[in-house]
Write a protein that holds these residues in place. Structure first.
Motif, PDB file in Angstrom:
ATOM      1  N   LYS A 160      -5.263   2.526  -9.986  1.00 43.11           N
ATOM      2  CA  LYS A 160      -6.572   2.044  -9.529  1.00 43.11           C
ATOM      3  C   LYS A 160      -6.702   0.540  -9.725  1.00 43.11           C
ATOM      4  O   LYS A 160      -7.257  -0.172  -8.856  1.00 43.11           O
ATOM      5  N   SER A 161      -6.176   0.027 -10.817  1.00 42.48           N
ATOM      6  CA  SER A 161      -6.256  -1.415 -11.076  1.00 42.48           C
ATOM      7  C   SER A 161      -5.457  -2.209 -10.034  1.00 42.48           C
ATOM      8  O   SER A 161      -5.923  -3.226  -9.511  1.00 42.48           O
ATOM      9  N   ILE A 162      -4.274  -1.733  -9.781  1.00 42.72           N
ATOM     10  CA  ILE A 162      -3.435  -2.427  -8.787  1.00 42.72           C
ATOM     11  C   ILE A 162      -4.060  -2.325  -7.401  1.00 42.72           C
ATOM     12  O   ILE A 162      -4.019  -3.279  -6.616  1.00 42.72           O
ATOM     13  N   THR A 163      -4.673  -1.186  -7.096  1.00 46.80           N
ATOM     14  CA  THR A 163      -5.321  -1.027  -5.793  1.00 46.80           C
ATOM     15  C   THR A 163      -6.450  -2.035  -5.627  1.00 46.80           C
ATOM     16  O   THR A 163      -6.605  -2.661  -4.579  1.00 46.80           O
ATOM     17  N   LEU A 164      -7.266  -2.195  -6.684  1.00 51.02           N
ATOM     18  CA  LEU A 164      -8.352  -3.167  -6.632  1.00 51.02           C
ATOM     19  C   LEU A 164      -7.816  -4.585  -6.448  1.00 51.02           C
ATOM     20  O   LEU A 164      -8.362  -5.379  -5.679  1.00 51.02           O
ATOM     21  N   PHE A 165      -6.722  -4.879  -7.143  1.00 48.51           N
ATOM     22  CA  PHE A 165      -6.121  -6.219  -7.047  1.00 48.51           C
ATOM     23  C   PHE A 165      -5.640  -6.498  -5.617  1.00 48.51           C
ATOM     24  O   PHE A 165      -5.922  -7.555  -5.047  1.00 48.51           O
ATOM     25  N   LEU A 168      -6.968  -9.277  -2.742  1.00 45.41           N
ATOM     26  CA  LEU A 168      -6.070 -10.215  -2.065  1.00 45.41           C
ATOM     27  C   LEU A 168      -6.151 -10.062  -0.541  1.00 45.41           C
ATOM     28  O   LEU A 168      -6.161 -11.061   0.196  1.00 45.41           O
ATOM     29  N   THR A 169      -6.212  -8.812  -0.069  1.00 45.45           N
ATOM     30  CA  THR A 169      -6.309  -8.575   1.370  1.00 45.45           C
ATOM     31  C   THR A 169      -7.622  -9.128   1.919  1.00 45.45           C
ATOM     32  O   THR A 169      -7.649  -9.775   2.984  1.00 45.45           O
ATOM     33  N   LEU A 170      -8.721  -8.902   1.190  1.00 49.05           N
ATOM     34  CA  LEU A 170     -10.027  -9.418   1.628  1.00 49.05           C
ATOM     35  C   LEU A 170     -10.018 -10.935   1.645  1.00 49.05           C
ATOM     36  O   LEU A 170     -10.552 -11.561   2.575  1.00 49.05           O
ATOM     37  N   LEU A 171      -9.426 -11.542   0.621  1.00 47.70           N
ATOM     38  CA  LEU A 171      -9.335 -12.998   0.564  1.00 47.70           C
ATOM     39  C   LEU A 171      -8.532 -13.536   1.746  1.00 47.70           C
ATOM     40  O   LEU A 171      -8.897 -14.547   2.367  1.00 47.70           O
ATOM     41  N   ASP A 172      -7.445 -12.864   2.051  1.00 47.15           N
ATOM     42  CA  ASP A 172      -6.614 -13.285   3.196  1.00 47.15           C
ATOM     43  C   ASP A 172      -7.398 -13.192   4.511  1.00 47.15           C
ATOM     44  O   ASP A 172      -7.307 -14.069   5.376  1.00 47.15           O
ATOM     45  N   LEU A 173      -8.204 -12.133   4.646  1.00 43.74           N
ATOM     46  CA  LEU A 173      -9.032 -11.978   5.851  1.00 43.74           C
ATOM     47  C   LEU A 173     -10.057 -13.094   5.963  1.00 43.74           C
ATOM     48  O   LEU A 173     -10.280 -13.649   7.049  1.00 43.74           O
ATOM     49  N   TRP A 217       0.822  -1.201   0.000  1.00 50.43           N
ATOM     50  CA  TRP A 217       0.000   0.000   0.000  1.00 50.43           C
ATOM     51  C   TRP A 217       0.866   1.266   0.000  1.00 50.43           C
ATOM     52  O   TRP A 217       0.426   2.328  -0.466  1.00 50.43           O
ATOM     53  N   GLY A 218       2.076   1.183   0.468  1.00 52.45           N
ATOM     54  CA  GLY A 218       2.995   2.307   0.345  1.00 52.45           C
ATOM     55  C   GLY A 218       3.371   2.560  -1.099  1.00 52.45           C
ATOM     56  O   GLY A 218       3.460   3.715  -1.563  1.00 52.45           O
ATOM     57  N   VAL A 219       3.584   1.465  -1.861  1.00 51.31           N
ATOM     58  CA  VAL A 219       3.886   1.599  -3.287  1.00 51.31           C
ATOM     59  C   VAL A 219       2.700   2.201  -4.026  1.00 51.31           C
ATOM     60  O   VAL A 219       2.851   3.054  -4.929  1.00 51.31           O
TER      61      VAL A 219
END
Length: 446
Positions: free
Chosen positions: A41-46, A50-55, A20-22
């Protein structure tokens, strides 16, 4: 044991913050380069997916991780003690676990972490070693497991309340592995004859006819009347000899050596010595003293005596006052009714300090067999051996020579007064004390 399970157990990893820093840098760059906005924006969505899946993988299930600590109720001082952790995972996927055990504050370890890989539905055991350097009571805290998936964006904490208090005793683990060089047994003579001396021991041997030169005080008048001739009682040296360990807890015994004080070495040696003495069927007692006599344990050869010695020793601490040898002499004279072997663990660094206590040592040695244990200052010996040419080194060498000379004079004074002495480095104390005891016993000094 209770487990904490809530969103308070959610922790973000370093990977999460780096990603998220990048992204923040990409959005900042897009302010100057507009076409990068779409990519950011695309990378942010990706990353968000991944973060939601990990949660969901970690928190969207009733699966858990169980952990328990296996540690003995007693730890051994200055020895490597094993602690085992049993970890079990019920997750259907492999996890990476960061295990934190809240160690007792005496170790002053703030960054203790064990990294483990947990396979799906598997359990593992892992060990680590602890080496206590002080005696007393140690308190373990809780156990924490920070689990993460292969994505490693978030971690879930599993906390188990596993507080436990253990006692750190003198180095009792040495009893299982310590090899003592036994002195030759003079009693193992040809024919198995056990030598004895006439005397007024407490152990009766047999009745025999009176011969010229026998002590008249040993005449058995009843046996003489029955046999119509003089008969005397013959005594043997008592097999169970009485031994006292006298431990000085004064300020000089606080001197450190290899992370332990001289008192710690004296206590470890006393424990080993007590064990060997009880194996030899002798009665072992204990007296600790500083500015006054504090603990007195009457001699006994019972099996439970060793546990009493260990319980008495594990909480001992040094004082900052000068040791009171006058009080020690009074107590020994009162408590030790018969001739005993006295092993005195103490330390003298100056001849004047020794001369103040010498009269009391003489009196102890008049009625008992006194053996004084003195410690070699290995650091001073190392300085004395250093032959450099600088002014500072010459000065240090001269001071070291003075201290070593006074130690030699102390030993010479003890020899002049027929007092046994053991001069040893702290690391060799245990074996030297036990071997001296076996030597004295083999030569029938006690």
């Amino acid at each position: 044991m209770k487990k904490l399970t809530s969103l308070r157990d959610l922790f973000f990893t370093t990977r999460f913050f780096l990603c998220w820093g990048v992204l923040a840098l990409l959005f900042l760059s897009a302010y100057f380069v507009p076409f990068m906005m779409t990519m950011a924006k695309s990378i942010t969505l990706f990353f968000a997916v991944l973060t939601l899946l990990d949660l969901i993988l970690l928190f969207g299930t009733k699966k858990t991780i169980r952990i328990r600590r296996l540690v003995a109720d007693m730890l051994s001082l200055a020895e490597e003690n094993k602690v085992r952790l049993h970890i079990e995972s019920t997750f259907a996927m492999p996890l990476t676990a960061r295990v934190i055990d809240e160690l007792p504050e005496q170790f002053q370890i703030r960054d203790f972490i064990l990294m483990q890989r947990l396979e799906a539905g598997a359990s593992i055991e892992t060990d680590y070693l602890l080496k206590p350097t002080t005696r007393g009571e140690y308190s373990f805290g809780n156990l924490h497991v920070f689990a993460s998936t292969a994505l490693k964006f978030v971690q879930r904490r599993f906390t188990v309340f596993a507080e436990k208090k253990v006692k750190v005793y003198p180095a009792f683990l040495q009893l299982r592995k310590f090899q003592i060089k036994s002195a030759p047994d003079v009693n193992a003579s040809a024919g198995g004859h056990r030598p004895f001396r006439r005397g007024f021991s407490t152990e009766f041997d047999h009745i025999k006819e009176y011969t010229r030169g026998d002590d008249a005080r040993t005449i058995n008048w009843k046996a003489s009347a029955r046999r119509s001739q003089l008969m005397i009682n013959s005594f043997m040296d008592e097999k169970s000899q009485q031994i006292y360990c006298l431990i000085d807890k004064g300020r000089l015994m606080k001197m450190p050596f290899d992370h332990l004080s001289l008192l710690d070495y004296a206590i470890n040696a006393t424990l080993m010595f007590s064990y060997v003495s009880l194996q030899k069927d002798d009665k072992i007692g204990l007296i600790t003293f500083a500015e006054k006599v504090e603990d007195v344990l009457q001699p006994s050869k019972a099996k439970k005596q060793f546990n009493k010695v260990m319980e008495t020793l594990y909480l001992q601490e040094t004082r900052f006052l000068e040791s009171n040898f006058a009080d020690l002499y009074t107590v020994v004279n009162k408590r030790a009714g018969q001739r005993s072997l006295l092993i005195l663990f103490t330390n003298f660094e100056t001849l004047k300090g020794f001369e103040r206590q010498l009269p009391y040592l003489r009196r102890l040695n008049q009625k008992h067999l006194l053996c004084v244990v003195l410690f070699e200052n290995t650091e001073v010996s190392a300085l004395q051996a250093n032959r450099e040419d600088s002014i500072e080194d010459i000065y240090l060498h001269t001071i070291a020579d003075k201290f070593l000379y006074e130690k030699k004079m102390i030993l010479k004074e003890l020899q002049k007064n027929d007092i046994l002495a053991i001069y040893t480095s702290p690391s060799s104390l245990t074996v030297n004390v036990v071997n001296k005891y076996l030597e004295l016993k083999a030569r029938q000094f006690i």
